[in-house]
Design a protein around this motif. Structure first.
Motif, mmCIF file in Angstrom:
data_model
loop_
_atom_site.group_PDB
_atom_site.id
_atom_site.type_symbol
_atom_site.label_atom_id
_atom_site.label_comp_id
_atom_site.label_asym_id
_atom_site.label_seq_id
_atom_site.Cartn_x
_atom_site.Cartn_y
_atom_site.Cartn_z
ATOM 1 N N ALA A 834 5.461 -61.462 -7.764
ATOM 2 C CA ALA A 834 6.345 -62.357 -7.188
ATOM 3 C C ALA A 834 5.971 -63.664 -7.048
ATOM 4 C CB ALA A 834 7.049 -61.851 -6.006
ATOM 5 N N PHE A 835 6.605 -64.649 -7.928
ATOM 6 C CA PHE A 835 6.140 -66.035 -7.482
ATOM 7 C C PHE A 835 7.241 -66.670 -6.715
ATOM 8 C CE2 PHE A 835 3.288 -64.934 -10.913
ATOM 9 C CZ PHE A 835 2.153 -65.487 -10.741
ATOM 10 N N ASP A 836 6.964 -67.855 -6.278
ATOM 11 C CA ASP A 836 8.142 -68.699 -5.436
ATOM 12 C C ASP A 836 8.519 -69.477 -6.443
ATOM 13 O OD1 ASP A 836 9.636 -70.014 -3.782
ATOM 14 O OD2 ASP A 836 8.148 -70.678 -2.273
ATOM 15 N N PRO A 837 10.102 -69.368 -6.551
ATOM 16 C CA PRO A 837 10.991 -70.085 -7.620
ATOM 17 C C PRO A 837 11.215 -71.389 -7.058
ATOM 18 C CG PRO A 837 12.228 -67.967 -7.314
ATOM 19 C CD PRO A 837 10.941 -67.889 -6.136
ATOM 20 N N VAL A 838 10.913 -71.515 -5.691
ATOM 21 C CA VAL A 838 11.041 -73.081 -5.238
ATOM 22 C C VAL A 838 9.825 -73.967 -5.884
ATOM 23 C CG1 VAL A 838 10.974 -74.357 -3.034
ATOM 24 C CG2 VAL A 838 12.563 -72.269 -3.061
ATOM 25 N N ARG A 839 8.776 -73.203 -6.004
ATOM 26 C CA ARG A 839 7.583 -73.856 -6.624
ATOM 27 C C ARG A 839 7.721 -73.628 -8.013
ATOM 28 N NH1 ARG A 839 3.497 -74.364 -2.677
ATOM 29 N NH2 ARG A 839 4.537 -75.186 -0.744
ATOM 30 N N GLY A 840 8.878 -73.255 -8.735
ATOM 31 C CA GLY A 840 8.637 -73.370 -10.154
ATOM 32 C C GLY A 840 8.172 -72.055 -10.796
ATOM 33 N N VAL A 861 4.286 -70.034 -14.531
ATOM 34 C CA VAL A 861 2.886 -69.321 -14.008
ATOM 35 C C VAL A 861 1.745 -70.100 -14.253
ATOM 36 C CG1 VAL A 861 1.656 -67.171 -14.432
ATOM 37 C CG2 VAL A 861 3.971 -67.120 -14.384
ATOM 38 N N ARG A 862 1.851 -70.715 -15.464
ATOM 39 C CA ARG A 862 0.592 -71.593 -15.904
ATOM 40 C C ARG A 862 0.414 -72.699 -15.032
ATOM 41 N NH1 ARG A 862 2.012 -71.902 -20.602
ATOM 42 N NH2 ARG A 862 2.733 -74.057 -20.817
ATOM 43 N N TYR A 863 1.574 -73.329 -14.683
ATOM 44 C CA TYR A 863 1.247 -74.783 -13.646
ATOM 45 C C TYR A 863 1.621 -74.370 -12.203
ATOM 46 C CZ TYR A 863 1.169 -77.196 -17.945
ATOM 47 O OH TYR A 863 0.758 -77.675 -19.208
ATOM 48 N N TYR A 864 1.599 -73.086 -12.039
ATOM 49 C CA TYR A 864 2.271 -72.516 -10.600
ATOM 50 C C TYR A 864 0.946 -73.106 -9.553
ATOM 51 C CZ TYR A 864 3.936 -69.871 -6.637
ATOM 52 O OH TYR A 864 4.451 -69.310 -5.490
ATOM 53 N N SER A 865 1.611 -73.309 -8.246
ATOM 54 C CA SER A 865 0.701 -73.727 -7.208
ATOM 55 C C SER A 865 1.282 -73.267 -6.158
ATOM 56 C CB SER A 865 0.415 -75.346 -6.828
ATOM 57 O OG SER A 865 -0.610 -75.756 -7.957
ATOM 58 N N GLY A 866 0.892 -72.223 -5.298
ATOM 59 C CA GLY A 866 1.217 -71.613 -4.102
ATOM 60 C C GLY A 866 0.995 -70.089 -3.890
ATOM 61 N N VAL A 867 1.868 -69.457 -3.346
ATOM 62 C CA VAL A 867 1.446 -67.969 -3.034
ATOM 63 C C VAL A 867 2.173 -67.148 -3.933
ATOM 64 C CG1 VAL A 867 1.577 -66.139 -1.276
ATOM 65 C CG2 VAL A 867 0.956 -68.423 -0.491
ATOM 66 N N ALA A 868 1.360 -66.304 -4.505
ATOM 67 C CA ALA A 868 2.123 -65.151 -5.337
ATOM 68 C C ALA A 868 1.575 -63.884 -4.783
ATOM 69 C CB ALA A 868 1.795 -65.116 -6.673
#
Length: 1007
Positions: A834-840, A861-868
């Protein structure tokens, strides 16, 4: 300030640690607040928000930050609505400092606006740093000279002066007459002095930035003298000062012949605070005049302290405002002040005025006498900086119940070590990239070990590259280097005040600088585990005294930067480690002031003890310093080095040279240096000298030469390892010795550690977990203990030898110190993420296998930064599990940090190797529910928001006036005040890569 309480804190800070055995272990497991890391808390020219300041402090407190070092700068960012030192600004700062005290946090206040020096808009040109400058008029006599002498222009300002047009105008408008002299014009072209700018302290630039610069001024034993017809005749210098009128007119009956008239004036160096907020931008105070700094104190610190006191004092000692801090020296130097002539006469015993032409590069009487005068001028300047500036900062700070800390590098006119020795807390700076300032760290540690302060802090991980690429795992190696070099107080550079709040992230940066250690960092809430590691290590490394064998004596004079022989350290740039014989440096001033001999060791009160003193290979030394060496040798010290032949000073010349020769004869027995290293007994001590001790480069003999002498004295290396891959530092208290030992490679290392300890049972203390246990497998003989050790990549331990814990010569070799872990179960297959949609990122995605996010086809996912969050269920199918079995979940490869939960149990944050957690207390035979929060840094999202379709899709502005109310282009998911990346910048590995496995330790024992 609450003076009695703060004075108590000073006393507690400066006293060496002396904990009882049980307290020692408890404090390691639960380190005190005073050992927690700090941050540079930077503000950007009026961009200040009161509520967000308190939010910053609360965020720091929550993750284990114990102190803040406040500075405000201007790095080209649009100004904010609350200018520096205005009433609202002062009120906000006082409120924040008081709140920090109530949170039981420590506040450190810089000596002025900007990150260097002490000055401000309230400092006028006449109160600034000064140079003596002169110009010449040629006249022929006999004649009557009746004209106005031109005012000599200022010396050209150095690159870092930072003057604006107003400052330059004020600088040019001010001067103060000093003297007018005349002398017969030399018949030939006047001889000049080389390297005149550094020899006259006109321009001393940061060595860290320009490593090709001189780091000291060498004195010579012989000079190639120019023809007498090309030098100024000292005996015919005439003082015409009384003949000059206030407007510069002079009437003088010129004697027969060709004459040169020189007018000398004091001019401002033009050095300004840097890089200061606009309303704080002004001249630097005069470093030779205590009243100059006192006026600065009243205009800056006193106003803030008054407002802080009005807000209420801290709740307990060591909290709130505790320290005044002088940061890195980047203000070049000065060579003059009103009263300098009198100070020079008092300290050196002769009149400097006839030698004033030397300030302009001219030779007076002889090249040797002129060089000696310039040495005396620099020595006097050094003493004035120490007494009238650094000493005054400390004095006033103590009067207000505060400590004084000092980051004395970078090529200051007092010499790095001597300037730092004045501080209660010596500091240094080390960079992640690009600059190499390791020398400053060794200097600060040497100050601690010879002057007695137990705390050595560092401005840590300063960077102007890859600012968002750093995280605890890839900082671990440099962290351990700093700890092993002797630093025991990390102050992160930098926490940029997040005045914009958390709506737009990552938000404010300090331009391109710093590792972005602030609350908008993606992994901020994961940091307590790393900070706890730092606190445990820092606390332990403040106890007792450091063990070192070699003491290098620096040459006399200033400026000076110490660098040990190249072969005394090993490793890579910015992280070179001391070898098996640890060393420090000491100046002649500190040696004379504090050194004594205990047995065959050179000892310092509350400091370290050294087996040998290594002299610099210089031909000149004052009689006073040589007398100190003689005294130490006769008392039992061992000295390595060849004798000097002259004094560098003009004081008591030429008798001073005779005294040097006499003292050298009494120590070495002669001036003719033997071809081979030779040992001489003197009193209770001994001297090693000879041709082989002359260094091929640098100032000191090869480390290998010193090593062979130490081994010949029956002293083996303090620590060694056959692998050559470990770094260390050794400290000792009354009841134990302890070594911090760390793997400096990215490989697993199985090796032996060989310690200069015998007859004690060793223990292993893990600073990551806070656990301690006995080491049963070791061998002790011939004064050494050999222990089999195993390290994961960049892993570190404390190996502790309690004096009350006597051991056998050969312990139980059948018991492994590091039991083998066996792979019981590998968690392959599908993971729900689960990624954070607020972070894209996608709210729910399935990974068929563990993979790097940057390789995923979906851009979110490729450019994601944050918590998953990774989720998986598994059954435990381990038949050999019993009640005493230890089970671990090994995570394999993780980018960058993670938190593990199993069946609702929070098992903590994993941030470094070994990437595993103990799951024995939480695991079940079946239907285990595993959750792993994985976080990466901001780099990939910032790069993603530069791609077509996400770049510049929003505009942001702040009606409050922050960032001057300007409108900025922002990416789809991020906003940052300084862009660190380009669209084509490479993405950084991210996510849980595994393999994730359950490991079994079936033969575990519980000591």
């Amino acid at each position: 300030m609450n003076q009695p309480t703060s004075i108590l804190f000073i006393a507690l800070t400066l006293i060496a640690g002396g904990l009882r055995a049980d307290e020692f272990v408890d404090a390691f497991r639960n380190p005190p607040d005073a050992s927690r890391p700090g941050v540079y808390w930077y503000f950007m020219d009026g961009n200040q928000d009161r509520d967000e300041m308190i939010a910053d402090l609360r965020a720091m407190k929550e993750v284990g930050i114990g102190s803040v070092l406040f500075l405000e700068v201007d790095l080209g960012m649009p100004r904010g609505p609350i200018p520096f030192m205005t009433e609202p600004w002062q009120d906000n700062i006082a409120h924040a400092f008081a709140e920090a005290g109530r949170m039981e946090m420590e506040v450190i206040l810089g000596t002025g606006p900007g990150w260097s020096g002490s000055g401000g808009s309230w400092v006028k040109a006449e109160d600034s740093m000064k140079h003596l400058v002169g110009n010449s008029l040629k006249v022929t006599g006999p004649a009557m000279l009746d004209e106005i002498l031109e005012i000599p222009p200022p010396h050209p300002a150095n690159h870092f002066a930072g003057m604006n047009a107003v400052h330059e105008s004020e600088r040019n408008a001010w001067h103060e007459d000093v003297a007018v002299i005349a002398f017969p014009t030399p018949a030939e072209e006047t001889a000049t002095i080389d390297q005149i700018n550094i020899k006259t302290l006109k321009d001393v630039q940061p060595y860290s930035i320009r490593r090709t610069l001189q780091r000291f001024v060498a004195s010579r034993a012989d000079y190639t003298e120019p023809d007498k017809s090309s030098v100024i005749d000292l005996n015919q210098v005439i003082d015409l000062t009384s003949l000059m009128q206030p407007d510069g007119r002079i009437r003088w009956s010129v004697p027969k012949g060709e004459w040169t008239v020189m007018r000398f004036v004091s001019r401002s160096t033009g050095q300004t605070t840097r890089p200061a907020p606009q309303t704080g931008h002004g001249f630097e105070t005069n470093k030779f005049d205590r009243e100059s700094y006192q006026r600065h104190w009243e205009n800056f610190h006193a106003k803030l302290i008054k407002k802080i006191d009005a807000k209420g004092g801290p709740l307990k000692p060591g909290t709130g405002l505790t320290t005044i801090h002088l940061d890195s020296w980047e203000m070049s130097s000065q060579n003059w002040t009103a009263g300098f002539r009198e100070e020079f006469r008092k300290r050196r015993g002769y009149d400097p005025q006839p030698f004033y032409p030397a300030y302009t590069g001219l030779v007076v009487d002889s090249l040797e006498r002129t060089e000696r005068f310039l040495w005396d001028m620099r020595k006097t300047s050094q003493e004035l900086v120490l007494e009238q500036y650094a000493g005054v900062i400390k004095q006033i700070a103590h009067e207000h119940g505060l400590l004084y800390s000092n980051e004395p590098y970078d090529m200051n006119p007092a010499g790095d070590i001597d300037l730092g020795s004045v501080a209660d807390i010596p500091m240094c700076e080390f960079w992640n990239a690009p600059h190499d300032t390791q020398y400053g760290c060794i200097e600060a540690v040497s100050i601690s070990h010879t002057m007695g302060p137990q705390v050595v802090k560092a401005e840590a991980f300063t960077s102007s590259e890859d600012a968002f690429a750093k995280h605890p795992a890839n900082m671990k190696n440099q962290t351990d280097w700093a700890l092993a070099i002797g630093i025991n107080g990390i102050v992160f550079h930098t926490y940029q005040h997040q005045t914009l709040g958390d709506k737009e992230q990552p938000g404010m940066t300090m331009g391109p600088y710093g590792v972005q250690w602030h609350r908008n960092q993606t992994f901020w809430r994961f940091l307590p585990a790393y900070h706890e590691y730092l606190a445990r290590c820092s606390h332990l490394l403040r106890q007792g005294e450091a063990v070192a064998d070699i003491l290098y004596l620096t040459p006399e004079g200033a400026p000076h930067i110490f660098e040990a022989p190249e072969d005394a350290t090993e490793g890579v740039t910015r992280m070179r480690d001391k070898k098996g014989y640890a060393f420090d440096a000491v100046t002649p001033r500190i040696l004379a002031m504090r050194a004594r001999v205990e047995g065959d060791r050179i000892a310092f009160p509350d400091g370290s003890k050294y087996r040998v003193l290594v002299l610099p290979d210089v031909p000149a030394m004052t009689p006073e310093s040589l007398a100190t060496i003689k005294k130490l040798v006769e008392a039992g010290a061992t000295v390595i080095g060849n004798p000097p032949v002259k004094s560098p000073s003009l004081v008591d010349y030429p008798a001073c040279d005779d005294e040097v020769s006499r003292l050298a004869e009494s120590i070495w027995g002669g001036a003719e240096v033997p071809e081979e290293v030779t040992r001489i007994e003197r009193g209770k001590g001994e001297v090693f000298w000879g041709g082989a001790l002359a260094p091929s480069s640098g100032l000191f003999p090869s480390y290998l030469t010193t090593e062979s002498i130490l081994f010949g004295l029956g002293l083996p290396e303090d620590f060694s390892s056959p692998s050559g891959k470990l770094r260390y530092i050794h400290r000792q208290t009354e009841d134990r010795d302890f070594y911090f030992v760390a793997n400096r490679t990215e490989e697993r290392v199985d090796t032996e550690g060989i310690f200069r300890i015998e007859g004690r049972q060793p223990q292993l203390w893990d600073p990551v977990t806070g656990t301690t246990r006995q080491l049963e497998n070791y061998e002790a003989r011939d004064g050494m203990t050999t222990i089999p050790l195993s390290f994961e990549p960049y892993q570190s331990f404390f190996v502790v030898f309690p004096k009350s814990n006597s051991g056998n010569d050969r312990a139980n070799v059948a018991i492994e110190n590091f039991p083998t872990l066996k792979n019981s179960l590998q968690l392959d297959g599908v993971w729900d993420v689960a990624f954070d949609p607020v972070r894209g990122g996608p709210a729910d995605v399935t990974f068929d296998r563990l993979q790097d996010w940057t390789k995923h086809p979906e851009s979110g996912v490729r450019y994601y930064s944050g918590v998953a969050t990774y989720r998986k269920r598994f059954d435990l199918s381990t038949p050999d599990v019993s009640d005493d079995t230890r089970l671990y979940l090994d995570l394999g490869t993780v980018h960058d940090l993670c938190r593990v939960r199993l069946n609702g149990h929070d098992l903590g944050v994993v941030w470094t190797a070994p990437w595993r957690v103990d799951i024995a207390s939480a695991v079940k035979p079946s239907d285990n529910q595993l959750e792993i929060d994985v976080v990466n840094g901001w780099a990939n999202r910032l790069i993603g928001d530069l791609q077509e379709g996400d770049r510049g899709v929003r505009e942001v502005t702040w009606k409050s006036g922050l960032l001057d109310g300007k409108t900025f282009s922002a990416g789809r998911f991020s906003f940052v005040t300084h862009q660190h990346y380009k669209p084509a910048s490479p993405l950084l590995p991210a996510g849980l890569l595994g393999p994730v496995t359950v490991l079994v330790e079936s033969s575990a024992e519980t000591p």
